[in-house]
Design a protein around this motif. Sequence first.
Motif, short mmCIF file in Angstrom:
data_model
loop_
_atom_site.label_atom_id
_atom_site.label_comp_id
_atom_site.label_asym_id
_atom_site.label_seq_id
_atom_site.Cartn_x
_atom_site.Cartn_y
_atom_site.Cartn_z
N MET A 99 0.85 -1.18 0.00
CA MET A 99 0.00 0.00 0.00
C MET A 99 0.89 1.24 0.00
SD MET A 99 -2.88 -1.35 -0.02
CE MET A 99 -3.21 -3.09 0.05
N GLY A 100 0.44 2.26 -0.71
CA GLY A 100 1.19 3.50 -0.70
C GLY A 100 1.31 4.10 -2.09
N ASP A 101 2.05 5.19 -2.15
CA ASP A 101 2.16 5.99 -3.36
C ASP A 101 3.33 5.62 -4.25
OD1 ASP A 101 -0.05 7.32 -2.44
OD2 ASP A 101 1.07 9.04 -1.68
N LYS A 102 4.18 4.67 -3.81
CA LYS A 102 5.35 4.29 -4.59
C LYS A 102 5.65 2.81 -4.37
CE LYS A 102 10.16 5.46 -5.35
NZ LYS A 102 11.31 6.23 -4.95
N LEU A 103 5.98 2.12 -5.46
CA LEU A 103 6.34 0.70 -5.37
C LEU A 103 7.63 0.58 -4.56
CD1 LEU A 103 6.07 -1.94 -8.10
CD2 LEU A 103 8.15 -1.80 -6.76
N MET A 104 7.55 -0.20 -3.48
CA MET A 104 8.71 -0.41 -2.61
C MET A 104 8.82 -1.90 -2.34
SD MET A 104 8.22 2.92 -0.12
CE MET A 104 9.01 2.08 1.20
N LYS A 105 9.69 -2.58 -3.10
CA LYS A 105 9.81 -4.03 -2.98
C LYS A 105 10.39 -4.47 -1.64
CE LYS A 105 9.89 -5.26 -7.82
NZ LYS A 105 10.56 -6.01 -8.88
N ASP A 106 11.09 -3.60 -0.94
CA ASP A 106 11.72 -4.00 0.31
C ASP A 106 10.95 -3.54 1.55
OD1 ASP A 106 12.19 -1.31 0.00
OD2 ASP A 106 14.34 -1.43 0.37
N SER A 107 9.71 -3.10 1.39
CA SER A 107 8.93 -2.63 2.53
C SER A 107 8.51 -3.79 3.43
CB SER A 107 7.68 -1.89 2.05
OG SER A 107 6.86 -1.57 3.17
N ALA A 108 8.68 -3.61 4.72
CA ALA A 108 8.26 -4.61 5.69
C ALA A 108 6.73 -4.71 5.74
CB ALA A 108 8.80 -4.27 7.07
N GLN A 109 6.05 -3.73 5.20
CA GLN A 109 4.58 -3.70 5.20
C GLN A 109 3.97 -4.52 4.05
OE1 GLN A 109 3.05 -2.28 7.85
NE2 GLN A 109 5.16 -1.98 8.52
N ASN A 110 4.79 -4.91 3.06
CA ASN A 110 4.28 -5.70 1.94
C ASN A 110 3.76 -7.04 2.45
OD1 ASN A 110 5.06 -3.67 0.22
ND2 ASN A 110 6.88 -4.73 -0.53
N LYS A 111 2.82 -7.59 1.71
CA LYS A 111 2.25 -8.90 2.07
C LYS A 111 2.26 -9.78 0.82
CE LYS A 111 -0.33 -11.70 4.62
NZ LYS A 111 0.05 -12.32 5.82
N THR A 112 2.94 -10.93 0.91
CA THR A 112 2.99 -11.88 -0.20
C THR A 112 1.88 -12.90 -0.01
OG1 THR A 112 5.35 -11.57 -0.47
CG2 THR A 112 4.40 -13.57 -1.43
N MET A 113 1.06 -13.05 -1.04
CA MET A 113 -0.06 -13.97 -1.01
C MET A 113 0.28 -15.21 -1.82
SD MET A 113 -1.97 -12.15 0.88
CE MET A 113 -3.39 -13.23 0.89
N PRO A 114 0.18 -16.41 -1.21
CA PRO A 114 0.46 -17.66 -1.91
C PRO A 114 -0.78 -18.16 -2.66
CG PRO A 114 -0.07 -18.14 0.34
CD PRO A 114 -0.13 -16.63 0.20
N VAL A 115 -0.66 -19.30 -3.30
CA VAL A 115 -1.79 -19.94 -3.97
C VAL A 115 -2.96 -20.05 -3.00
CG1 VAL A 115 -2.62 -22.08 -5.02
CG2 VAL A 115 -0.36 -21.19 -5.61
N GLY A 116 -4.13 -19.64 -3.46
CA GLY A 116 -5.32 -19.65 -2.61
C GLY A 116 -5.53 -18.37 -1.85
N GLY A 117 -4.52 -17.50 -1.82
CA GLY A 117 -4.65 -16.23 -1.12
C GLY A 117 -5.67 -15.32 -1.79
N TYR A 118 -6.30 -14.47 -1.00
CA TYR A 118 -7.30 -13.53 -1.48
C TYR A 118 -6.95 -12.13 -1.01
CZ TYR A 118 -11.66 -10.87 -1.55
OH TYR A 118 -12.59 -9.89 -1.75
N ALA A 119 -7.15 -11.15 -1.87
CA ALA A 119 -6.93 -9.76 -1.51
C ALA A 119 -8.10 -8.93 -2.00
CB ALA A 119 -5.62 -9.24 -2.12
N LEU A 120 -8.51 -7.98 -1.19
CA LEU A 120 -9.50 -6.98 -1.58
C LEU A 120 -8.81 -5.64 -1.54
CD1 LEU A 120 -12.33 -5.82 -2.16
CD2 LEU A 120 -12.71 -5.82 0.32
N MET A 121 -8.74 -4.99 -2.69
CA MET A 121 -8.17 -3.66 -2.76
C MET A 121 -9.34 -2.68 -2.88
SD MET A 121 -5.03 -4.02 -2.49
CE MET A 121 -4.23 -5.57 -2.22
#
Length: 165
Positions: A99-121
């Motif tokens: 989440m946020g205004d700039k892509l940050m691949k190293d952010s501790a706030q990122n969440k990786t979703m595996p197979v079966g994962g669901y996200a609502l944006m």
Amino acid sequence: MKGITRVLTASAVLCAGSLFVLHSQSQKHVLDNPDMVSWGPAPPLIPPGAQIAVLSGNPMASGPYSIRLKFPANYAIAAHSHPTDENVVIVSGALTFGMGDKLMKDSAQNKTMPVGGYALMPANMNHYAFTTDQETTIILFGQGPVEFKYVNPADDPRNAKGAMK
């Protein structure tokens, strides 16, 4: 996912070389096995390299839609938002969201979703997504028309030199 301007109309997407397999939602059932899916290049509102298959509805029109998107390894969609909610289910691989205004691949706030994962944006929330070392397929569904508003206009692939508009 996010964007800066309205997405292209269905005819513009087709002119841009996108392939859509459209199914009527009101008059027939849709029963597609994964091996029945017809893939084509994703519309230019996301970076080149992704593929799309429309499962039902028309993402460029008003109303419900369901699509599959296939992203190559090491693929990223810069920070953007949508005017409607976006629902994402991971079918293969893994997809990282932030989440946020700039892509940050190293952010501790990122969440990786595996197979079966669901996200609502939620509508109008700035977010980004990326894959790492594996191809990833998702199912995306919501209410059309799909629109992308990139936080930084320079990140919009439609603004790239030579991009079809």
